[in-house]
Design an enzyme around this catalytic site. Structure first.
Site, PDB file in Angstrom:
ATOM      1  N   ASN C 113       0.812  -1.219   0.000  1.00 19.79           N
ATOM      2  CA  ASN C 113       0.000   0.000   0.000  1.00 19.79           C
ATOM      3  C   ASN C 113       0.850   1.276   0.000  1.00 19.79           C
ATOM      4  O   ASN C 113       0.556   2.222  -0.728  1.00 19.79           O
ATOM      5  CB  ASN C 113      -0.946   0.018   1.201  1.00 19.79           C
ATOM      6  CG  ASN C 113      -1.949  -1.115   1.128  1.00 19.79           C
ATOM      7  OD1 ASN C 113      -2.041  -1.796   0.112  1.00 19.79           O
ATOM      8  ND2 ASN C 113      -2.688  -1.333   2.199  1.00 19.79           N
ATOM      9  N   THR C 158     -18.588  37.399 -29.825  1.00 21.46           N
ATOM     10  CA  THR C 158     -19.364  37.006 -28.652  1.00 21.46           C
ATOM     11  C   THR C 158     -20.605  36.326 -29.206  1.00 21.46           C
ATOM     12  O   THR C 158     -21.066  36.679 -30.302  1.00 21.46           O
ATOM     13  CB  THR C 158     -19.783  38.205 -27.756  1.00 21.46           C
ATOM     14  OG1 THR C 158     -20.649  39.046 -28.509  1.00 21.46           O
ATOM     15  CG2 THR C 158     -18.591  38.993 -27.281  1.00 21.46           C
ATOM     16  N   HIS C 159     -21.106  35.331 -28.520  1.00 22.50           N
ATOM     17  CA  HIS C 159     -22.281  34.574 -28.987  1.00 22.50           C
ATOM     18  C   HIS C 159     -22.056  33.981 -30.377  1.00 22.50           C
ATOM     19  O   HIS C 159     -23.017  33.845 -31.152  1.00 22.50           O
ATOM     20  CB  HIS C 159     -23.530  35.469 -29.030  1.00 22.50           C
ATOM     21  CG  HIS C 159     -23.858  36.133 -27.740  1.00 22.50           C
ATOM     22  ND1 HIS C 159     -24.784  35.624 -26.864  1.00 22.50           N
ATOM     23  CD2 HIS C 159     -23.378  37.276 -27.161  1.00 22.50           C
ATOM     24  CE1 HIS C 159     -24.881  36.437 -25.814  1.00 22.50           C
ATOM     25  NE2 HIS C 159     -24.032  37.433 -25.963  1.00 22.50           N
ATOM     26  N   SER C 281     -10.939  12.468 -48.320  1.00 23.79           N
ATOM     27  CA  SER C 281     -12.084  11.581 -48.219  1.00 23.79           C
ATOM     28  C   SER C 281     -11.932  10.429 -49.206  1.00 23.79           C
ATOM     29  O   SER C 281     -11.399  10.607 -50.290  1.00 23.79           O
ATOM     30  CB  SER C 281     -13.352  12.379 -48.547  1.00 23.79           C
ATOM     31  OG  SER C 281     -14.358  11.540 -49.054  1.00 23.79           O
ATOM     32  N   LYS C 287     -12.300  17.112 -50.587  1.00 26.87           N
ATOM     33  CA  LYS C 287     -12.264  17.308 -49.130  1.00 26.87           C
ATOM     34  C   LYS C 287     -10.862  17.529 -48.570  1.00 26.87           C
ATOM     35  O   LYS C 287      -9.907  16.901 -49.017  1.00 26.87           O
ATOM     36  CB  LYS C 287     -12.907  16.103 -48.419  1.00 26.87           C
ATOM     37  CG  LYS C 287     -14.387  15.956 -48.618  1.00 26.87           C
ATOM     38  CD  LYS C 287     -15.211  17.174 -48.215  1.00 26.87           C
ATOM     39  CE  LYS C 287     -15.231  17.432 -46.737  1.00 26.87           C
ATOM     40  NZ  LYS C 287     -15.940  16.454 -45.950  1.00 26.87           N
ATOM     41  N   ASN C 289     -10.013  17.570 -44.729  1.00 27.05           N
ATOM     42  CA  ASN C 289     -10.647  17.442 -43.412  1.00 27.05           C
ATOM     43  C   ASN C 289      -9.656  17.683 -42.279  1.00 27.05           C
ATOM     44  O   ASN C 289      -8.543  17.163 -42.311  1.00 27.05           O
ATOM     45  CB  ASN C 289     -11.242  16.039 -43.265  1.00 27.05           C
ATOM     46  CG  ASN C 289     -12.339  15.785 -44.288  1.00 27.05           C
ATOM     47  OD1 ASN C 289     -13.066  16.696 -44.667  1.00 27.05           O
ATOM     48  ND2 ASN C 289     -12.436  14.553 -44.755  1.00 27.05           N
ATOM     49  N   GLU C 294     -10.235  17.540 -35.021  1.00 26.46           N
ATOM     50  CA  GLU C 294     -11.498  16.947 -34.577  1.00 26.46           C
ATOM     51  C   GLU C 294     -11.227  15.906 -33.492  1.00 26.46           C
ATOM     52  O   GLU C 294     -11.946  15.810 -32.492  1.00 26.46           O
ATOM     53  CB  GLU C 294     -12.199  16.264 -35.746  1.00 26.46           C
ATOM     54  CG  GLU C 294     -12.615  17.199 -36.869  1.00 26.46           C
ATOM     55  CD  GLU C 294     -13.126  16.409 -38.067  1.00 26.46           C
ATOM     56  OE1 GLU C 294     -12.292  16.029 -38.919  1.00 26.46           O
ATOM     57  OE2 GLU C 294     -14.338  16.139 -38.132  1.00 26.46           O
ATOM     58  N   TYR C 321      -6.732   1.500   2.151  1.00 34.20           N
ATOM     59  CA  TYR C 321      -6.577   1.042   0.773  1.00 34.20           C
ATOM     60  C   TYR C 321      -7.742   0.151   0.368  1.00 34.20           C
ATOM     61  O   TYR C 321      -8.226  -0.659   1.146  1.00 34.20           O
ATOM     62  CB  TYR C 321      -5.270   0.256   0.630  1.00 34.20           C
ATOM     63  CG  TYR C 321      -5.083  -0.203  -0.788  1.00 34.20           C
ATOM     64  CD1 TYR C 321      -4.604   0.671  -1.749  1.00 34.20           C
ATOM     65  CD2 TYR C 321      -5.438  -1.490  -1.180  1.00 34.20           C
ATOM     66  CE1 TYR C 321      -4.479   0.279  -3.066  1.00 34.20           C
ATOM     67  CE2 TYR C 321      -5.316  -1.887  -2.501  1.00 34.20           C
ATOM     68  CZ  TYR C 321      -4.832  -0.990  -3.440  1.00 34.20           C
ATOM     69  OH  TYR C 321      -4.723  -1.379  -4.743  1.00 34.20           O
ATOM     70  N   GLN C 326      -6.929   0.699  -7.662  1.00 33.58           N
ATOM     71  CA  GLN C 326      -6.155   0.262  -8.825  1.00 33.58           C
ATOM     72  C   GLN C 326      -6.753   0.801 -10.118  1.00 33.58           C
ATOM     73  O   GLN C 326      -6.046   1.069 -11.079  1.00 33.58           O
ATOM     74  CB  GLN C 326      -6.144  -1.268  -8.846  1.00 33.58           C
ATOM     75  CG  GLN C 326      -5.502  -1.876 -10.068  1.00 33.58           C
ATOM     76  CD  GLN C 326      -5.736  -3.374 -10.113  1.00 33.58           C
ATOM     77  OE1 GLN C 326      -5.262  -4.115  -9.268  1.00 33.58           O
ATOM     78  NE2 GLN C 326      -6.494  -3.833 -11.103  1.00 33.58           N
ATOM     79  N   LYS C 329      -5.708   4.080 -11.908  1.00 31.16           N
ATOM     80  CA  LYS C 329      -4.412   4.128 -12.593  1.00 31.16           C
ATOM     81  C   LYS C 329      -4.551   4.164 -14.122  1.00 31.16           C
ATOM     82  O   LYS C 329      -3.971   5.048 -14.770  1.00 31.16           O
ATOM     83  CB  LYS C 329      -3.558   2.936 -12.147  1.00 31.16           C
ATOM     84  CG  LYS C 329      -2.083   3.099 -12.443  1.00 31.16           C
ATOM     85  CD  LYS C 329      -1.365   1.767 -12.520  1.00 31.16           C
ATOM     86  CE  LYS C 329      -1.213   1.107 -11.171  1.00 31.16           C
ATOM     87  NZ  LYS C 329      -0.593  -0.225 -11.267  1.00 31.16           N
TER      88      LYS C 329
END
Lengths: 495, 495, 495, 495
Positions: C113, C158-159, C281, C287, C289, C294, C321, C326, C329
């Protein structure tokens, strides 16, 4: 010239660094999709032949290469290369190398967007079925163990406090009933996802005159998903729905695991785990730790985390395919793996559990688990339940103060308390008082509760339901199997 | 003496501070449960009478008080008091005050655990139905708007990059199709939750000879939930399932909202929002902000947060009722309220939207949206699709470099590029090239995509489905309504 | 006899199935902990020697074996076996095999531990430092690019609606400032976690007379964590804190990525991505991309999911413990890996970006980005700002209706509108109106905003801060390095 | 004409329906922001006067109205109207009505974006301080109770299984130590958030010659946040950070609550809760349910849910203010309220708890809690720890089989087992064996563990730390208070 199959307009290719970043674990996971990708391609190519978009010979060439790819994969020899990005281009490049110029037509009227969507739905169908199968198996073990312990007394809890006596059979069959609802959800999700996106192409269908119904049928889908954009968008949706169901199912497994962790500790002392399901401590020689159950409890949380993450991915993009969608795949696979392995282990743990009825009765008694029976007895003498509750409550209080058990309460005490609280004289027999305060008799008296006949009836009902769910599952598996066989025969005929 | 109805064994009562902490918003939310609690109590008392556990007169007295409580509630005069903790004890105390000693029997063979479970399921049934109703209404608006704009060209996207031309009708009907799946989920959740927990009591049923089927029937439930422990535990489960579905549904609403935020900005410029759905800036006079859509997008996330929280609550407790369960209620109510109000607003926003087709065609053209058509045209001349893709790709690249549109590409260029890439001479007509590169014609050529006939077919299919879902909904509502009426008549007969 | 090092009290060992379930990915991840486990063991054994708990020869034997284990690990030859469960028992078994009976003493006054807690904190220190280092590197690239584009006009939003003109330098330095706060959080988390749990043993310390300060010092910890139970419990806490910070940091990376996805599409058209950071693509030849961005956007969500899961694990257990720990992790490791690789890629993407100022100015103008300047101009003539806002607002409205730009507004119009709205005659010069409505001049006029001098001042400030953070980082790394060297020298002296 | 203060360019206003949707709970929550909004406006107007942007008289008029607004608010008479959207426009409209034309200048060089950001930071500072204060108070109660029970034996757990004996003091001081780290995080978050955004305006600063340092100073901020865009963006960031810390803190409270739920049940039986912190059952007269602790455990989960939701909101928008940000406010307020009320209740519960040492010793003994001591004793005789562990393990196994306690083990047994396992004769005295197997002596032997001197040392250390944290807190509060006073004096001078 670009080595990328899509490199026409590009002056530079993505660096290895970028390809590695983009793929991360994706290519490794795609390993599992190879057979689905091959099957989807077979159906697509058969259809292209049928629609006169490919020549018979071209079709045969491509099918031959696909059969070979699948064979190699089964032998563990089909290598996915990073520079080919994903399973689709890896398979296509393989076919291109084998089948020559005709192969260059196999991607006609198709995009990787509908292709991955088909692959994942076929994978998901199988995965949902497998999960349902394992859940039904767990239900069966719970029900069986419930049957074997239908009359073993156990304290029932509310607020983590002993409430009323029940039985092990009653407890386990409650979990079984709850899990059967998860099987139902899996069935419904299966039905929802079992529609064919093939032919949706990038998102807008195609100007080629293809036959979407034919590919749907060849791949065992229930129907064609009509709107091509919806077909592409819903790749993600079905994954998210599945992860959500797995979160719900695994929360139940984690809850059962957590409950057994508690019940198998000495403080509760209800259950003895099999030594094989425990581990020791590197320092404390006496320890018998319920490792695998703790892990099951903890792991379940990861799937809830996956759900919020997957839903966020679905939501924060606009309509149409986005590379973001790729990232729900590892979460789906991980969730399936965690739930699947937990579903496999839990029945084993349950079967090895030994119940300590003596301790369970003791806990019932220490906690006045029959106090409600006492109140009900008083109430049956014509005292309104609220008053009877008060009578029983004050008797319990006395017992706590005098460190007595409820079984030691006398008829006289009951009568006196009733008089004091309700102002009424009642008649109580020694026998009926003893019955009310006897844990086993109280259990039997609860004819719509842990009473053994009722538990047996419940168990019979669960078995029936589990059987029906099993049959539904078989029918789903069979439908997919038959489509597969039919496609194989058609492929053979074309070779 | 304790003023608490359960105070028998206690020497002290919870302080006001503790009661306030315990309740927080619970009591305020319980306001909404009063009619359900009253209805559940009516059914319970009718059954107790039927089973000879209560005398006719006692039954009548209690029913009279319940009818009065409901009336007061409708008039906004039924006050819930903190010292009575929750809706159940508030109603019971009211009845006790009105109906005298018989009233003290109304809690026989019942616990707050099965009572709250009944209340919440009846509430949930109605809430799921209401949500389904609003979702169907939104679907209908989307489908109608799709119909009106079935041929309005719009760029279709993948990777937030223009992919191929589609139509507004195609786009909106994809969202409609997707939302109909959410309605299906709501239906299924309704069926799952519509089972009666009444009679499960605390968790172990009861030794009173009650008739669980009768109360289930009187309250319009499809069936009795057999295992009492499961009945109690699943209170939480059904709430969590509902929150999960609301998370999924609201993610879709949030996604649509986010998409319109983008599409209505000048950069995309596809959509003009109604002035009434925008707000201005306190400092910048030119601003027209899509406030309500931003808020819809943001609010959706809260429900996903509620889902993980609710699932954690379900999971971290042991079997049987736990006070933790109370805390899923505010999350359920909040989630319903958020989804409900968004479902109400979105149709209004959609109806007021104006589409700018000129800009949408421009964006298609600027982005070579017909490049796939060009590749398909070349492929139709016998060039394998992969090669044809390369031809089109290199033409696009030239256009980018020379800042030309695809519409300016000549037959000669196509032939030369094909020769260069595939080593083959092909014949391409002026007309067919022009058709391939014309956005509208390309849309029409996609007969299983945005082609107007196909979109109309899709729309017709969606209307049919929405109609069926509407009928299912009516049937569910009617069943509940009929049970309610029947119960009312029975109550009247007993008064 | 059990082969397990802790098998004394057991009659059966866990089956391979159980061991596999328990480990899942744990053992593979433990690979990364080997050097930390060895280092921790070295310090522990040196201390045991110092405290006369182990003989000099025993110490030397164990150290020799540990050195060998580390060497093998560096060569990729140190195999972790499932039957030894984890890194700790694998290393111990290795030492037992090499160093004979003395080795059996190395676990004196230690438990797995506190051992795992030490290993993970040493790992975490390095990982937090590495993350800080990469974040600082990203900040430097952002700041540098900001400097190069300090005067390149860009619309500020903004917005998601154009608000006022800013510059690329202003925009990128805002992101840099924000990321520096994340570096500060990483520093603080490092300080919090850099305390030694060694000697806490299972949870209760030990009756051996050990020297906790010595091991803390040998391992470069700032201090000893006094309460042994807290030392054990906080293993989980520090992991959860780190995951939380990674969630916060990665949300920022994902937000930047998402912003660039939008800004690099043709609709915005502000940024051209390097071809090497895009993909094509399989079907649509035109395309380009933004795949990796993304994916960066999507992947960030997983860490938020990991956070809720890890927090749930921390919370749903009792003190001490639990094997549940575990399971945090893999989530920590995954989160670090995702953030780390995104931090590495993003600077590369930023450096390759090309800005299209022409388009950005166009978007400013199309959106009346100088309307606030117009209002301010009117306000400077003595009209209260609220009225001036109204004047500018109505001018914008006219422009919208007449499809004019703000630059086309005449002095006359401004005067007339002011008269109409505020009832006041004002004097406005041609020059001052032109200045107010000129995007570049407006930017310069914002002396505490995107004004180029101000941006340069901001950039200088950020460089200074980044430099300081870099120095703090070096100091942390150096401290750990020096402790390591010192330990090595001490080990050599003992061999 | 629009009644909206920003209505210049609009032909229609948002309907009441839209305003209600937009606001939802926002306006009600804004109630709490009124004093902050007023204070921020005072500072802004004082500065505008100082910078000659407003006339002295205008300044005085506005300040007079602001003072009146605040007074009304204190009296509960300042009504926020929906048609004025939010706190800012409500206050501004009030001032406009009172202070005439000069008031129309108060919004010069300011936007609602920097205004809300200022309001929320001032609110957040106070809220973080209040949370820190309550956490320190809880720490103090834990430490005090730990001191009172420093020597009360209690089983220490790992894996929810008894590990080694500890003391109540040791256990409670571990929780205290852990909570102090949360106080540290609150301090650091406070410092991070205490920078002034005022003057950032919409996102780009302003062309007015304002003095940002002056307003920062007047409002008690540590510094000005230089980059205006960053100042606006980070509104959300600081809220999310705070919610994250509250999630972490409340998980700890929930964990403690859950632990006490278990420990106070009869199965563990370690703790007796005060009757005033429990509730009864409506049906089961014996129940004493730990209601408030269950609720505390459950409620904590909501904050983790809030965190993922808030982070998603921060992430899915682009730079600059978005209305989405409004939606983090209710989550922040809710999280603060939940944590605050739990922090208030928990000390009360802790103080009323009674410990049952007899039962705790019994559980230690039943679970062989001294087995590690036995192994250590054998190890001290020269047997390597691994072997000694095996000796003790096999003795435990025998005890389990023969249902004996460890205290009944004889010297002979130990010697024989050691011989059998390690092949070595050892000498063990009766006295030292008895000491090793005595729970209290074992506790004392752990000098760096639960040993009473060590616990006292730990407690002293915690008290010191808590004292320092308290002083830091006072200094933060004082700084804010002084700035406030100074501003008030300045305002008075200007009136």
């Amino acid at each position: 010239m670009s080595k990328m199959l899509w490199g026409g307009r590009f002056s530079k290719e993505p660096s290895r660094h970028v390809l590695e970043y983009n793929s991360r674990e994706n290519l490794a996971l795609d390993e599992q999709l190879v057979p689905y990708d091959v099957e989807g391609s077979k159906a697509h190519v058969v259809m292209l032949g049928e629609c006169k978009i490919m020549e018979k010979e071209e079709v045969a060439g491509v099918l031959r290469a696909l059969v070979e790819a699948e064979k190699l994969w089964r032998e563990g020899k089909f290598e996915l290369k990073l520079e080919n990005e994903d399973v689709h281009l890896n398979v296509e490049k393989f076919v291109l190398a084998k089948a020559g110029s005709g192969a260059a037509k196999m991607h006609t009227a198709r995009s990787r967007n509908d292709q991955v969507s088909v692959d994942l739905r076929m994978f998901l169908r199988d995965a949902l079925n497998e999960t349902a199968e394992k859940t039904i198996a767990l239900v069966n073990v719970l029900v069986e163990t419930a049957g074997e312990n239908a009359e073993v007394i156990m304290p029932g809890y509310t607020h983590t406090r002993v409430a009323q006596p029940v039985t092990v059979g009653f407890w386990l069959s409650a979990h079984a009933a709850s899990l059967l609802r998860e099987v139902e959800k899996l069935e419904q999700a299966h039905a929802r996802a079992n529609t064919s996106p093939l032919g949706a192409c990038a998102l807008a269908g195609t100007s080629w005159k293809i036959d979407r119904k034919l590919t749907a049928e060849l791949l065992g889908f229930d129907t064609v998903q009509e709107n091509a954009l919806d077909a592409i968008d819903s790749r993600n949706e079905f994954e998210v729905e599945a992860i959500g169901l797995l979160a719900s199912l695994s929360a139940k497994l984690g809850k059962i695991a957590g409950e057994i962790v508690l019940f198998s500790g000495s403080e509760f002392g209800f259950v003895e785990l099999g030594d094989e399901h425990a581990t020791g401590s590197s320092i404390m020689p006496q320890k018998k730790n319920p490792d695998c159950l703790e892990i099951m409890r903890a792991r379940a949380n990861r799937i809830a985390g996956n759900f919020v993450a997957a839903l966020a991915i679905q939501k924060e993009t606009i309509s149409g395919y986005n590379s973001d969608f790729q990232e729900t795949k590892p979460m789906l696979f991980e969730s399936l793996e965690i739930v699947g392995s937990s579903l496999e282990l839990l029945p084993e743990v349950v079967k090895a559990m030994k119940f300590n009825e003596g301790r369970m009765i003791e806990v019932c008694e220490e906690n006045f688990a029959c106090a409600t029976e006492l109140a009900d007895l008083v109430a049956r003498k014509g005292i309104p339940f609220r008053k009877a509750h008060e009578v029983a409550g004050s008797i319990v209080r006395e017992c706590v103060e005098k460190k007595k058990k409820l079984g030691e309460v006398s008829v006289k005490q009951v009568k006196e308390k009733t008089k004091a609280v309700a102002g009424v004289e009642i008649n109580v027999g020694e026998g009926e008082l003893a019955s009310a305060l006897d844990v086993s008799k109280s259990v039997q008296a609860h004819e719509n509760g842990p009473n053994s006949n009722n538990v047996k009836k419940i168990i019979a009902g669960l078995k029936k339901q589990a059987g029906e769910k099993g049959k539904n599952l078989e029918a789903r598996i069979e439908k997919i199997g038959k489509a597969k066989e039919k496609l194989e025969r058609r492929v053979e005929a074309l070779l």
